[in-house]
Design a protein around this motif. Structure first.
Motif, mmCIF file in Angstrom:
data_model
loop_
_atom_site.group_PDB
_atom_site.id
_atom_site.type_symbol
_atom_site.label_atom_id
_atom_site.label_comp_id
_atom_site.label_asym_id
_atom_site.label_seq_id
_atom_site.Cartn_x
_atom_site.Cartn_y
_atom_site.Cartn_z
ATOM 1 N N HIS A 1 0.842 -1.195 0.000
ATOM 2 C CA HIS A 1 0.000 0.000 0.000
ATOM 3 C C HIS A 1 0.882 1.251 0.000
ATOM 4 C CE1 HIS A 1 -3.096 2.642 2.272
ATOM 5 N NE2 HIS A 1 -3.275 2.728 0.974
ATOM 6 N N LEU B 1 -7.782 5.949 2.571
ATOM 7 C CA LEU B 1 -6.711 5.666 3.516
ATOM 8 C C LEU B 1 -5.366 6.001 2.876
ATOM 9 C CD1 LEU B 1 -5.901 4.415 6.274
ATOM 10 C CD2 LEU B 1 -5.828 2.198 5.106
ATOM 11 N N THR C 1 0.205 3.361 3.778
ATOM 12 C CA THR C 1 0.661 2.788 5.049
ATOM 13 C C THR C 1 1.986 2.047 4.898
ATOM 14 O OG1 THR C 1 -0.506 0.709 4.654
ATOM 15 C CG2 THR C 1 -1.724 2.444 5.851
ATOM 16 N N ASN D 1 -9.012 -4.800 4.415
ATOM 17 C CA ASN D 1 -9.230 -3.699 5.349
ATOM 18 C C ASN D 1 -8.532 -3.966 6.673
ATOM 19 O OD1 ASN D 1 -10.579 -1.176 6.148
ATOM 20 N ND2 ASN D 1 -11.680 -2.529 7.553
ATOM 21 N N ASN D 2 -8.651 -5.191 7.182
ATOM 22 C CA ASN D 2 -8.006 -5.531 8.463
ATOM 23 C C ASN D 2 -6.495 -5.400 8.372
ATOM 24 O OD1 ASN D 2 -10.440 -6.049 9.747
ATOM 25 N ND2 ASN D 2 -10.341 -8.261 9.421
ATOM 26 N N LEU E 1 -4.787 -3.422 6.344
ATOM 27 C CA LEU E 1 -4.401 -2.017 6.155
ATOM 28 C C LEU E 1 -4.600 -1.170 7.405
ATOM 29 C CD1 LEU E 1 -5.731 -1.321 2.552
ATOM 30 C CD2 LEU E 1 -3.343 -1.649 3.275
ATOM 31 N N THR E 2 -5.485 -1.605 8.277
ATOM 32 C CA THR E 2 -5.782 -0.788 9.460
ATOM 33 C C THR E 2 -5.212 -1.363 10.750
ATOM 34 O OG1 THR E 2 -7.944 -1.864 9.713
ATOM 35 C CG2 THR E 2 -7.872 0.193 8.444
ATOM 36 N N LYS E 3 -4.435 -2.418 10.653
ATOM 37 C CA LYS E 3 -3.852 -2.994 11.881
ATOM 38 C C LYS E 3 -2.813 -2.025 12.460
ATOM 39 C CE LYS E 3 -0.200 -5.703 9.737
ATOM 40 N NZ LYS E 3 0.319 -7.028 9.495
ATOM 41 N N GLN E 4 -2.722 -2.033 13.717
ATOM 42 C CA GLN E 4 -1.784 -1.117 14.412
ATOM 43 C C GLN E 4 -0.529 -1.833 14.824
ATOM 44 O OE1 GLN E 4 -2.261 2.013 14.234
ATOM 45 N NE2 GLN E 4 -4.359 1.921 13.521
#
Length: 161
Positions: free
Chosen positions: A113, A120, A123, A155-156, A158-161
């Motif tokens: 990404h 978004l 990342t 989505n999970n 790309l948005t994991k911390q």
């Protein structure tokens, strides 16, 4: 005499049955699979000019998440836009099944990404998802696609911390 009448009857029946199928368009499953493989290659290499040889002019793509595009230009724009978000996008076919005018692929998609995707910002995350698509082939080109990406997994990741 009975054998010759029976033989003539069988021969006539065979000719009639074969002549009924003479107008039936023969489907080349290998050619159908090859055009779908070329389509996956375009998603991988970004050479959208190849779509002119792969897609029917009235091509329509339907994705399960509500995204749809039409025509060769629509496909070119969608692939180019996706590759701006994931410049190293790669699609690897895992399974392929074909019957009649349909080809189904299950494939592994990977990419990093590096551009805005669905609002978004980049990342730098490398993602891997599995997708399934059903293609309808007409006159040697892809006329329609129904895509089922694992959007939740994407989505999970790309948005994991």
């Amino acid at each position: 005499m009975k054998n010759s009448i029976f033989s003539v009857f069988i021969l006539t029946a065979c000719v009639f049955i074969n002549s009924c199928n003479s107008n039936k368009k023969e489907i080349n499953l290998d050619a159908n699979r090859n055009v779908v493989k070329k389509y996956h290659e375009v998603w991988t290499n970004g050479q959208v000019t190849d779509l002119d040889k792969i897609l029917a002019p009235d091509f329509v793509c339907h994705f399960v998440n509500g995204i749809e595009w039409k025509g060769i230009e629509g496909a070119k724009n969608s692939i180019s836009s996706h590759r701006k978000s994931f410049p190293d996008w790669k699609e690897e076919i895992v399974d392929m099944v074909s019957e009649g005018d349909k080809v189904v692929t299950r494939y592994k998609s990977t990419g990093t990404h590096q551009g805005t995707f669905e609002g978004l910002d980049s990342t730098g995350i490398k993602v891997t998802i599995y997708e399934t698509s059903i293609y309808r082939i007409a006159d040697g080109k892809i006329a329609e696609q129904w895509g089922f990406p694992d959007a939740l997994s994407l989505n999970n990741q790309l948005t994991k911390q």
